[in-house]
Design an enzyme around this catalytic site. Structure first.
Site, PDB file in Angstrom:
ATOM      1  N   ARG A  20     -18.854 -49.419 -13.256  1.00 20.84           N
ATOM      2  CA  ARG A  20     -20.009 -50.210 -12.802  1.00 20.84           C
ATOM      3  C   ARG A  20     -20.710 -50.794 -14.025  1.00 20.84           C
ATOM      4  NH1 ARG A  20     -22.004 -45.211  -9.353  1.00 20.84           N
ATOM      5  NH2 ARG A  20     -20.987 -44.325 -11.156  1.00 20.84           N
TER       6      ARG A  20
ATOM      7  N   LYS B 121     -21.222 -30.894 -11.480  1.00 22.50           N
ATOM      8  CA  LYS B 121     -22.499 -31.120 -10.800  1.00 22.50           C
ATOM      9  C   LYS B 121     -22.669 -30.140  -9.641  1.00 22.50           C
ATOM     10  CE  LYS B 121     -21.120 -35.914 -11.143  1.00 22.50           C
ATOM     11  NZ  LYS B 121     -20.664 -37.029 -10.324  1.00 22.50           N
TER      12      LYS B 121
ATOM     13  N   SER C 287     -23.627 -42.418  -5.612  1.00 20.91           N
ATOM     14  CA  SER C 287     -23.851 -41.342  -4.634  1.00 20.91           C
ATOM     15  C   SER C 287     -25.214 -40.684  -4.870  1.00 20.91           C
ATOM     16  CB  SER C 287     -22.751 -40.290  -4.751  1.00 20.91           C
ATOM     17  OG  SER C 287     -21.509 -40.851  -4.459  1.00 20.91           O
TER      18      SER C 287
ATOM     19  N   HIS D 217     -17.306 -46.931  -3.585  1.00 19.75           N
ATOM     20  CA  HIS D 217     -16.011 -46.243  -3.685  1.00 19.75           C
ATOM     21  C   HIS D 217     -14.975 -46.968  -2.820  1.00 19.75           C
ATOM     22  CE1 HIS D 217     -18.624 -42.467  -4.405  1.00 19.75           C
ATOM     23  NE2 HIS D 217     -17.995 -42.678  -5.543  1.00 19.75           N
TER      24      HIS D 217
END
Ligand code: ADP
Length: 159
Positions: free
Chosen positions: A89, A40, A127, A16
């Protein structure tokens, strides 16, 4: 020009921060926007994530760290901002990020999403991987800042 980098940051990682540093070089001001609502189950509370992001970003002068709830396009409009930054990514991000960007276009035609690609060494850093690594007592120093390691260790110890 101003840009918003929204996300959950649960927790914030060097991936990040890599995107944030790139964005800070491209825009006059970047708002790191920590989302209250997510689909989430969060590991850290909003307040914890906000503090972790503030500490992580404190060395970059043109960054503001703010939390938001509700739609990111509404938050962007309230801040007179028309650019959203997202990180891309591996291929796995593409479907999700594209559908999110298209949804945001549908909600607000005048807000654009700009995708930035991280340096290669952060390409597979997430994460969720960090949370698993912390639970399994893995080495974290190459992936997250020291204050995040401390918070992760406390969370794991606390159950
Ligand atoms: P989300 O907003 O989907 O909950 P995150 O808060 O983890 O996801 O990430 C915010 C944004 O940063 C997303 O666009 C995500 O793809 C991107 N991102 C996360 N990790 C990295 C990384 N290692 N390199 C580049 N971009 C990343």
């Amino acid at each position: 020009m101003k840009a918003i980098y929204p996300g959950t940051f649960d927790p914030i990682t060097f991936g990040h921060l890599n995107i944030l540093e790139k964005a800070a070089k491209m825009f006059d001001e970047v708002i790191l926007a920590v989302a209250d609502y997510t689909a989430k189950q969060n590991y850290f509370t909003l307040e914890e994530r906000l503090e972790q992001c503030k500490e992580a970003a404190k060395g970059i002068p043109n960054i503001k760290v703010i939390s938001f709830s509700g739609l990111v396009v509404d938050f962007a409009r309230q801040n007179n901002c028309r650019i959203l930054i997202r990180g891309l990514r591996a291929v796995s991000d593409f479907e999700y990020e594209l559908s999110l960007a298209l949804t945001n276009i549908k909600l607000s035609e005048d807000i654009e999403t700009v995708f930035l690609v991280p340096s290669l060494r952060y390409m597979y850093l997430s994460s969720s991987m960090i949370r698993q690594l912390a639970e399994l007592d893995g080495e974290l120093k190459d992936f997250v800042p020291p204050h995040v390691i401390k918070a992760l260790k406390e969370r794991v110890r606390g159950g």
